[in-house]
Write an enzyme that holds these catalytic residues in place. Structure first.
Site, PDB file in Angstrom:
ATOM      1  N   ASN A 198     -58.389 -27.577 -21.541  1.00 36.90           N
ATOM      2  CA  ASN A 198     -58.759 -27.674 -22.956  1.00 36.90           C
ATOM      3  C   ASN A 198     -60.233 -28.060 -22.995  1.00 36.90           C
ATOM      4  O   ASN A 198     -60.585 -29.203 -22.741  1.00 36.90           O
ATOM      5  CB  ASN A 198     -57.890 -28.737 -23.645  1.00 36.90           C
ATOM      6  CG  ASN A 198     -58.305 -28.969 -25.082  1.00 36.90           C
ATOM      7  OD1 ASN A 198     -59.128 -28.230 -25.633  1.00 36.90           O
ATOM      8  ND2 ASN A 198     -57.736 -29.998 -25.701  1.00 36.90           N
ATOM      9  N   LYS A 216     -62.117 -28.313 -25.464  1.00 35.70           N
ATOM     10  CA  LYS A 216     -62.471 -29.035 -26.703  1.00 35.70           C
ATOM     11  C   LYS A 216     -63.755 -28.438 -27.301  1.00 35.70           C
ATOM     12  O   LYS A 216     -63.965 -27.232 -27.187  1.00 35.70           O
ATOM     13  CB  LYS A 216     -62.565 -30.536 -26.420  1.00 35.70           C
ATOM     14  CG  LYS A 216     -61.270 -31.063 -25.770  1.00 35.70           C
ATOM     15  CD  LYS A 216     -61.132 -32.550 -25.712  1.00 35.70           C
ATOM     16  CE  LYS A 216     -59.796 -32.911 -25.079  1.00 35.70           C
ATOM     17  NZ  LYS A 216     -59.551 -34.342 -25.009  1.00 35.70           N
ATOM     18  N   HIS A 256     -52.726 -31.567 -31.139  1.00 33.21           N
ATOM     19  CA  HIS A 256     -53.454 -32.449 -30.215  1.00 33.21           C
ATOM     20  C   HIS A 256     -53.745 -33.765 -30.934  1.00 33.21           C
ATOM     21  O   HIS A 256     -53.992 -33.770 -32.147  1.00 33.21           O
ATOM     22  CB  HIS A 256     -54.756 -31.770 -29.766  1.00 33.21           C
ATOM     23  CG  HIS A 256     -55.411 -32.500 -28.644  1.00 33.21           C
ATOM     24  ND1 HIS A 256     -56.130 -33.655 -28.844  1.00 33.21           N
ATOM     25  CD2 HIS A 256     -55.435 -32.266 -27.312  1.00 33.21           C
ATOM     26  CE1 HIS A 256     -56.571 -34.096 -27.666  1.00 33.21           C
ATOM     27  NE2 HIS A 256     -56.151 -33.262 -26.724  1.00 33.21           N
ATOM     28  N   GLU A 312     -56.279 -35.478 -31.121  1.00 29.12           N
ATOM     29  CA  GLU A 312     -57.562 -35.483 -31.843  1.00 29.12           C
ATOM     30  C   GLU A 312     -57.414 -34.800 -33.197  1.00 29.12           C
ATOM     31  O   GLU A 312     -58.044 -35.193 -34.181  1.00 29.12           O
ATOM     32  CB  GLU A 312     -58.650 -34.821 -30.968  1.00 29.12           C
ATOM     33  CG  GLU A 312     -59.038 -35.739 -29.809  1.00 29.12           C
ATOM     34  CD  GLU A 312     -59.478 -35.043 -28.537  1.00 29.12           C
ATOM     35  OE1 GLU A 312     -59.789 -33.843 -28.568  1.00 29.12           O
ATOM     36  OE2 GLU A 312     -59.492 -35.720 -27.492  1.00 29.12           O
ATOM     37  N   GLU A 329     -49.398 -36.545 -23.929  1.00 30.24           N
ATOM     38  CA  GLU A 329     -50.736 -37.087 -23.749  1.00 30.24           C
ATOM     39  C   GLU A 329     -50.820 -38.466 -24.381  1.00 30.24           C
ATOM     40  O   GLU A 329     -50.990 -38.573 -25.613  1.00 30.24           O
ATOM     41  CB  GLU A 329     -51.771 -36.178 -24.427  1.00 30.24           C
ATOM     42  CG  GLU A 329     -51.754 -34.759 -23.913  1.00 30.24           C
ATOM     43  CD  GLU A 329     -53.102 -34.079 -24.128  1.00 30.24           C
ATOM     44  OE1 GLU A 329     -53.629 -33.528 -23.172  1.00 30.24           O
ATOM     45  OE2 GLU A 329     -53.627 -34.127 -25.263  1.00 30.24           O
ATOM     46  N   GLY A 384     -59.580 -39.008 -22.204  1.00 29.78           N
ATOM     47  CA  GLY A 384     -61.033 -39.149 -22.130  1.00 29.78           C
ATOM     48  C   GLY A 384     -61.494 -40.570 -21.823  1.00 29.78           C
ATOM     49  O   GLY A 384     -62.674 -40.881 -21.956  1.00 29.78           O
ATOM     50  N   SER A 420     -56.884 -37.885 -18.745  1.00 29.17           N
ATOM     51  CA  SER A 420     -57.676 -38.256 -17.567  1.00 29.17           C
ATOM     52  C   SER A 420     -57.059 -37.774 -16.256  1.00 29.17           C
ATOM     53  O   SER A 420     -57.140 -38.458 -15.232  1.00 29.17           O
ATOM     54  CB  SER A 420     -57.914 -39.766 -17.527  1.00 29.17           C
ATOM     55  OG  SER A 420     -58.635 -40.180 -18.677  1.00 29.17           O
TER      56      SER A 420
END
Ligand SMILES: O=C[C@H](O)COP(=O)(O)O
Length: 256
Positions: free
Chosen positions: A11, A13, A97, A99, A169, A175, A215
């Site tokens: 991904n 992003k 996701h 985010e 996730e 991240g 990560s």
């Protein structure tokens, strides 16, 4: 015994210009030309999809998008629909996701409409679920994941279920360099598998791939990828550079 083929998904992003995307794909296509043990997927930003799609012609690397709108067309400024993605030979789409949920207000109900629209339009949804740090510390991890999985899959017919991938996730691991331990990840993956058995049946639940994201790096991938219910990874940072992404694919291929 686990018969599911591993899937390593990148991904990207909101990273990579068209030229940078073309360079990165070129660095992946040749080394992976004869690789068949692992399914490989890359999900560039919308602006690079066409360039990447052309570069992937003749390659076994699959193309995915990072989001889409549930409607087919209409007055939805700034949005992209399933048929537009299909036009570019996109076959997977990341949905829900964290985010998108946290920064853009996507609810379980919105994510569900997108999952259903993706399946209806022959795109394979990657439904993302996962708890925040506060939720984990409050002992709410499984409850949160259960709600997201059940709501995300509402109305999905059994015959379409095998086209779905679920990515676990933990938000606190995305991240941050903080990775869930293999035990923490496996616990949630096994729990998701049990939800799928209840929601569908054992045969279908065994076919659905469950990815870990947060990560994942070449150094921690072998331990995560050898867990019974972890069928691959949804990779952010480590997918932006060919070397680390190729190492992750090697790590997945080494799991027997
Ligand atoms: O979609 C990918 C995940 O958000 C993981 O990102 P990360 O590998 O940079 O932690």
């Amino acid at each position: 015994m686990n018969f599911r083929k591993k899937l390593i998904a990148g991904n990207w992003k909101m990273n990579k210009s068209g030229a940078e995307a073309a360079d990165l794909v070129a660095d992946l296509v040749a080394p992976l030309a004869s690789q068949t043990e692992v399914d490989v997927l890359i999900c560039p930003p919308f602006t690079a999809l066409e360039t990447v799609s052309r570069k992937l012609e003749g390659s076994s690397i699959k193309l995915g998008a990072q989001n889409m709108h549930a409607e087919l067309s209409g007055a939805y400024t700034g949005e992209i629909s399933a048929p537009m993605l299909r036009d570019l030979f996109v076959t997977y789409v990341i949905l829900g996701h964290s985010e998108r949920r946290q920064l853009f207000g996507e609810t379980d109900a919105v994510v569900n409409t997108k999952v259903l629209a993706a399946l209806k339009n022959e795109l394979r949804p990657i439904l993302c679920v996962g708890e925040t740090l506060a939720e984990r510390e409050a002992g709410d991890t499984l409850r949160v994941v259960q709600t997201q999985v059940e709501a995300g899959l509402a109305g999905v017919y059994a015959e379409h279920a095998a086209s779905v991938t679920i990515a676990y996730e933990p938000v606190w691991a995305i991240g941050t360099g903080k990775v869930a331990t293999a035990e923490q990840a496996q616990e949630v993956h096994a729990f998701i598998r049990s939800l799928l058995v209840t929601r569908f049946d054992d045969t279908i639940a065994r076919k659905i791939r469950l990815l870990y994201g947060g990560s994942m790096k070449p150094a921690n991938a072998p331990e995560l990828l050898t867990q019974q219910d972890i069928d691959g990874g949804l990779i952010g940072g480590a997918s932006l550079e060919a070397r680390s992404f190729l190492e992750l694919i090697e790590a997945a291929a080494a799991v027997k």
